[in-house]
Motif scaffolding. Sequence first.
Motif, PDB file in Angstrom:
ATOM      1  N   LYS A  41       0.760  -1.270  -0.126  1.00 32.94           N
ATOM      2  CA  LYS A  41      -0.007   0.187   0.006  1.00 32.94           C
ATOM      3  C   LYS A  41       0.658   1.380  -0.067  1.00 32.94           C
ATOM      4  O   LYS A  41       0.488   2.146  -0.833  1.00 32.94           O
ATOM      5  N   TYR A  42       1.928   1.369   0.778  1.00 33.31           N
ATOM      6  CA  TYR A  42       2.791   2.564   1.069  1.00 33.31           C
ATOM      7  C   TYR A  42       3.903   2.689   0.314  1.00 33.31           C
ATOM      8  O   TYR A  42       4.488   3.694   0.173  1.00 33.31           O
ATOM      9  N   ILE A  43       4.434   1.531  -0.283  1.00 31.40           N
ATOM     10  CA  ILE A  43       5.797   1.593  -1.073  1.00 31.40           C
ATOM     11  C   ILE A  43       5.309   1.497  -2.361  1.00 31.40           C
ATOM     12  O   ILE A  43       5.742   1.739  -3.278  1.00 31.40           O
ATOM     13  N   LEU A  44       4.879   0.130  -2.717  1.00 26.90           N
ATOM     14  CA  LEU A  44       4.826  -0.517  -4.058  1.00 26.90           C
ATOM     15  C   LEU A  44       3.779   0.173  -4.970  1.00 26.90           C
ATOM     16  O   LEU A  44       4.004   0.170  -6.062  1.00 26.90           O
ATOM     17  N   LYS A  45       2.609   0.215  -4.370  1.00 26.32           N
ATOM     18  CA  LYS A  45       1.635   0.841  -5.124  1.00 26.32           C
ATOM     19  C   LYS A  45       1.992   2.210  -5.768  1.00 26.32           C
ATOM     20  O   LYS A  45       1.717   2.669  -6.779  1.00 26.32           O
ATOM     21  N   PRO A  46       2.378   3.055  -4.678  1.00 29.93           N
ATOM     22  CA  PRO A  46       2.902   4.437  -5.249  1.00 29.93           C
ATOM     23  C   PRO A  46       3.781   4.455  -6.588  1.00 29.93           C
ATOM     24  O   PRO A  46       3.998   5.066  -7.408  1.00 29.93           O
TER      25      PRO A  46
END
Length: 232
Positions: free
Chosen positions: A218-223
């Motif tokens: 959610k916080y690292i790979l998606k962005p």
Amino acid sequence: MNTIKRSNLLAEAGPKIKRLLSAHKPYMQIIPQEIKDLLPLPFTDKKASILVPIVHVTEESSPSILFTTRSSNMNSHANQISFPGGHVDEEDGNCVIRAALRETREELSPPTHHPERYNFENGIEVLGRTENIPSMRNVPVTPVVAMFKEKFTAKQIEYLFPGNESEVSNVFTVPIDELLRIEGEESLERLSMSAPFYETKHGRIWGLTAVILQPILKYILKPVFLEGTKER
């Protein structure tokens, strides 16, 4: 066996992932602080680490995460899907990163008579780590985020990383966008919190593995990966 080539996609993404991970001080949280405060302190000197490996599989719609299915003859968590990893040993110099890399090499590698062996030392780049999280036996487990520098076809993954059959029955990858799409939620009584699970064609990803995976997705790979143009 076709020659594996450098992944430009991951080469560009690596520094972005490092920056996002390092922005969390001292380390990125995996479970909420209010839950963490309720957990007992570790009663052992042991510690463990796991590797969260990002892989560029050319046939997939987005970069993938690599998982293993533990062998049915393992003493604990048999047949469960997990990240490569294990306890920190003396040979690791008390270093969680060295332990995660060593365990990954041991779990993914083919038998010694295999005609082609992957160079893990040169092929994997560590991008950072998160806070540790207690295992069911209250051993602190440190997730280490890393990437394979090359891009692979699905056949190359199968050939190069067949898995150590004494520890692993299956090695597979799931695209990041698919993991985000299939995420479900269930109650995790041990941590007194709701927890994610991921129902894949290889089985259910749940428990500690899913709890670690969710915030990294959610916080690292998606962005990083779900915006802009992707290399194929």
